[in-house]
Design an enzyme around this catalytic site. Sequence first.
Site, PDB file in Angstrom:
ATOM      1  N   GLU A 159      22.297 -10.300 -11.855  1.00  0.00           N
ATOM      2  CA  GLU A 159      20.500  -8.928 -11.360  1.00  0.00           C
ATOM      3  C   GLU A 159      19.745  -9.655 -13.511  1.00  0.00           C
ATOM      4  O   GLU A 159      18.641  -9.653 -13.292  1.00  0.00           O
ATOM      5  CB  GLU A 159      20.501  -8.053 -10.812  1.00  0.00           C
ATOM      6  CG  GLU A 159      20.258  -8.222  -9.187  1.00  0.00           C
ATOM      7  CD  GLU A 159      21.746  -7.717  -9.455  1.00  0.00           C
ATOM      8  OE1 GLU A 159      22.793  -8.485  -9.493  1.00  0.00           O
ATOM      9  OE2 GLU A 159      22.363  -7.763  -7.434  1.00  0.00           O
ATOM     10  N   GLY A 163      22.801  -8.671  -4.188  1.00  0.00           N
ATOM     11  CA  GLY A 163      22.582  -8.326  -3.067  1.00  0.00           C
ATOM     12  C   GLY A 163      23.777  -8.021  -2.294  1.00  0.00           C
ATOM     13  O   GLY A 163      24.394  -7.464  -0.900  1.00  0.00           O
ATOM     14  N   ALA A 193      18.849 -10.408  -2.540  1.00  0.00           N
ATOM     15  CA  ALA A 193      18.063  -9.652  -1.730  1.00  0.00           C
ATOM     16  C   ALA A 193      16.671 -11.009  -2.467  1.00  0.00           C
ATOM     17  O   ALA A 193      17.047 -11.920  -2.660  1.00  0.00           O
ATOM     18  CB  ALA A 193      17.532  -8.431  -3.066  1.00  0.00           C
ATOM     19  N   GLU A 213      27.145  -6.944  -3.318  1.00  0.00           N
ATOM     20  CA  GLU A 213      26.570  -5.665  -2.625  1.00  0.00           C
ATOM     21  C   GLU A 213      26.749  -5.106  -1.058  1.00  0.00           C
ATOM     22  O   GLU A 213      27.724  -4.016  -0.930  1.00  0.00           O
ATOM     23  CB  GLU A 213      25.130  -5.159  -3.227  1.00  0.00           C
ATOM     24  CG  GLU A 213      25.379  -4.427  -5.189  1.00  0.00           C
ATOM     25  CD  GLU A 213      23.627  -4.452  -5.701  1.00  0.00           C
ATOM     26  OE1 GLU A 213      23.232  -5.313  -5.202  1.00  0.00           O
ATOM     27  OE2 GLU A 213      23.365  -3.386  -6.103  1.00  0.00           O
TER      28      GLU A 213
HETATM   29  N1  COA Z   1      15.604 -14.922  -3.063  1.00  0.00           N
HETATM   30  C1  COA Z   1      14.721 -15.519  -1.977  1.00  0.00           C
HETATM   31  N2  COA Z   1      15.366 -16.931  -2.119  1.00  0.00           N
HETATM   32  C2  COA Z   1      17.061 -17.718  -2.360  1.00  0.00           C
HETATM   33  C3  COA Z   1      17.681 -17.072  -2.822  1.00  0.00           C
HETATM   34  C4  COA Z   1      17.177 -15.405  -2.957  1.00  0.00           C
HETATM   35  N3  COA Z   1      18.412 -14.201  -3.447  1.00  0.00           N
HETATM   36  N4  COA Z   1      18.414 -17.562  -2.841  1.00  0.00           N
HETATM   37  C5  COA Z   1      18.330 -18.718  -2.773  1.00  0.00           C
HETATM   38  N5  COA Z   1      17.152 -18.452  -2.352  1.00  0.00           N
HETATM   39  C6  COA Z   1      16.674 -19.829  -1.630  1.00  0.00           C
HETATM   40  C7  COA Z   1      15.883 -20.715  -3.058  1.00  0.00           C
HETATM   41  O1  COA Z   1      14.917 -20.242  -3.067  1.00  0.00           O
HETATM   42  C8  COA Z   1      15.413 -21.973  -1.578  1.00  0.00           C
HETATM   43  O2  COA Z   1      14.554 -21.845  -1.101  1.00  0.00           O
HETATM   44  P1  COA Z   1      13.712 -23.297  -0.885  1.00  0.00           P
HETATM   45  O3  COA Z   1      14.380 -24.079  -0.025  1.00  0.00           O
HETATM   46  O4  COA Z   1      11.911 -22.262  -0.380  1.00  0.00           O
HETATM   47  O5  COA Z   1      13.159 -23.400  -2.255  1.00  0.00           O
HETATM   48  C9  COA Z   1      16.629 -21.824  -0.890  1.00  0.00           C
HETATM   49  O6  COA Z   1      17.562 -20.610  -0.485  1.00  0.00           O
HETATM   50  C10 COA Z   1      17.761 -22.691  -1.028  1.00  0.00           C
HETATM   51  O7  COA Z   1      18.530 -22.620  -2.410  1.00  0.00           O
HETATM   52  P2  COA Z   1      18.910 -23.289  -3.408  1.00  0.00           P
HETATM   53  O8  COA Z   1      18.796 -22.521  -4.913  1.00  0.00           O
HETATM   54  O9  COA Z   1      18.411 -24.472  -3.743  1.00  0.00           O
HETATM   55  O10 COA Z   1      20.043 -23.875  -3.778  1.00  0.00           O
HETATM   56  P3  COA Z   1      20.356 -24.601  -4.681  1.00  0.00           P
HETATM   57  O11 COA Z   1      22.244 -24.871  -4.066  1.00  0.00           O
HETATM   58  O12 COA Z   1      20.345 -24.868  -6.289  1.00  0.00           O
HETATM   59  O13 COA Z   1      21.692 -22.851  -5.406  1.00  0.00           O
HETATM   60  C11 COA Z   1      22.048 -20.731  -5.590  1.00  0.00           C
HETATM   61  C12 COA Z   1      21.914 -21.870  -5.144  1.00  0.00           C
HETATM   62  C13 COA Z   1      22.692 -19.643  -5.346  1.00  0.00           C
HETATM   63  C14 COA Z   1      22.886 -20.516  -6.898  1.00  0.00           C
HETATM   64  C15 COA Z   1      20.425 -20.171  -5.844  1.00  0.00           C
HETATM   65  O14 COA Z   1      20.179 -20.264  -4.855  1.00  0.00           O
HETATM   66  C16 COA Z   1      20.631 -18.885  -6.515  1.00  0.00           C
HETATM   67  O15 COA Z   1      20.958 -19.008  -7.655  1.00  0.00           O
HETATM   68  N6  COA Z   1      20.239 -17.636  -6.079  1.00  0.00           N
HETATM   69  C17 COA Z   1      19.670 -16.420  -6.087  1.00  0.00           C
HETATM   70  C18 COA Z   1      21.051 -15.909  -6.853  1.00  0.00           C
HETATM   71  C19 COA Z   1      20.418 -14.526  -7.056  1.00  0.00           C
HETATM   72  O16 COA Z   1      19.896 -13.836  -8.362  1.00  0.00           O
HETATM   73  N7  COA Z   1      20.611 -12.940  -6.437  1.00  0.00           N
HETATM   74  C20 COA Z   1      20.313 -12.040  -6.789  1.00  0.00           C
HETATM   75  C21 COA Z   1      18.779 -11.604  -6.346  1.00  0.00           C
HETATM   76  S1  COA Z   1      18.942  -9.936  -6.767  1.00  0.00           S
END
Ligand code: COA
Length: 258
Positions: A134, A111, A66, A114
């Site tokens: 989460e 999400g 999400a 999910e």
């Molecule tokens: N919601 C909002 N933005 C998200 C996102 C999410 N779930 N997952 C990634 N993004 C965004 C990042 O903020 C970043 O945006 P920006 O370039 O404007 O800063 C962009 O997507 C790229 O992500 P980034 O984190 O820079 O890539 P990465 O390769 O370093 O890491 C992940 C990849 C997937 C490990 C990391 O993005 C992450 O942990 N995301 C969240 C996962 C999560 O907790 N999901 C459950 C949500 S309830």
Amino acid sequence: MIFKNLLIEQKGSLQYIIINRESKLNALNNETIHELLFALESAFGNPEVRGLIITGAGKKAFVAGADIAEFNGINADEAAAIAKIGHKVFDKIENGSKPVIAAINGFALGGGLELALACHIRIATQAARLGLPEVSLGLIPGYGGTQRLTKLVGKGKALEIILTADLITAEDAFQFGLVNKVVAPDDLLMYAEELLNKILTRSPKAIEFAINAINAAENQVDGFQNEIKLFASCFATNDAKEGITAFLEKRKPDFKGN
Ligand code: COA
């Protein structure tokens, strides 16, 4: 409807729904969830669509969760509304009359996993990483993950996955039945299409009834309602505020347990 966050592609009687927010790793914001609802209703109501493949745009992510930015500062009632619309969309997939395959082309987190769990079959590339992280944000899964993951992989593994927030390799996910098949990245869509086209040679009505019958083996209602309530409750905690803020500020969270 013109979609801002989805690409719809028709290929014979199968349709692709591609989550298309690549710069945010295809994170499901409110607008995307509403578009998904509309796309699914259209596809299920369209006799020319007999099966669906859901995937993510680009090579990096299926759906990275999400949209955490939209969680910033919301209260428990707003969180309940977010969870409810997500449940509505994912229930529609799971209980739909047509087979839906998740083609997991990269990160399937929160999400995103999910969403894949609501699909009838999951195919992942070797590079995919799956997880429900989460709790590292001070939240719990709110789009059906606590229920569908537990039913799919069993309580012990579901507890391990959700409590550790670890990312799982596609191979590991295959070993305990979270994904049906792991393929090379270049083969993903070809394999998903072959599988769906095979299903589409069977009786559509029998497929519809089989999905219905298998779903009826599980009584989901109480667990899902409970999950919505608990997901919403997270937003009354300081831990959730800290977890969300820390993510947006690109730092480690400092949880106090309240
Ligand atoms: N919601 C909002 N933005 C998200 C996102 C999410 N779930 N997952 C990634 N993004 C965004 C990042 O903020 C970043 O945006 P920006 O370039 O404007 O800063 C962009 O997507 C790229 O992500 P980034 O984190 O820079 O890539 P990465 O390769 O370093 O890491 C992940 C990849 C997937 C490990 C990391 O993005 C992450 O942990 N995301 C969240 C996962 C999560 O907790 N999901 C459950 C949500 S309830």
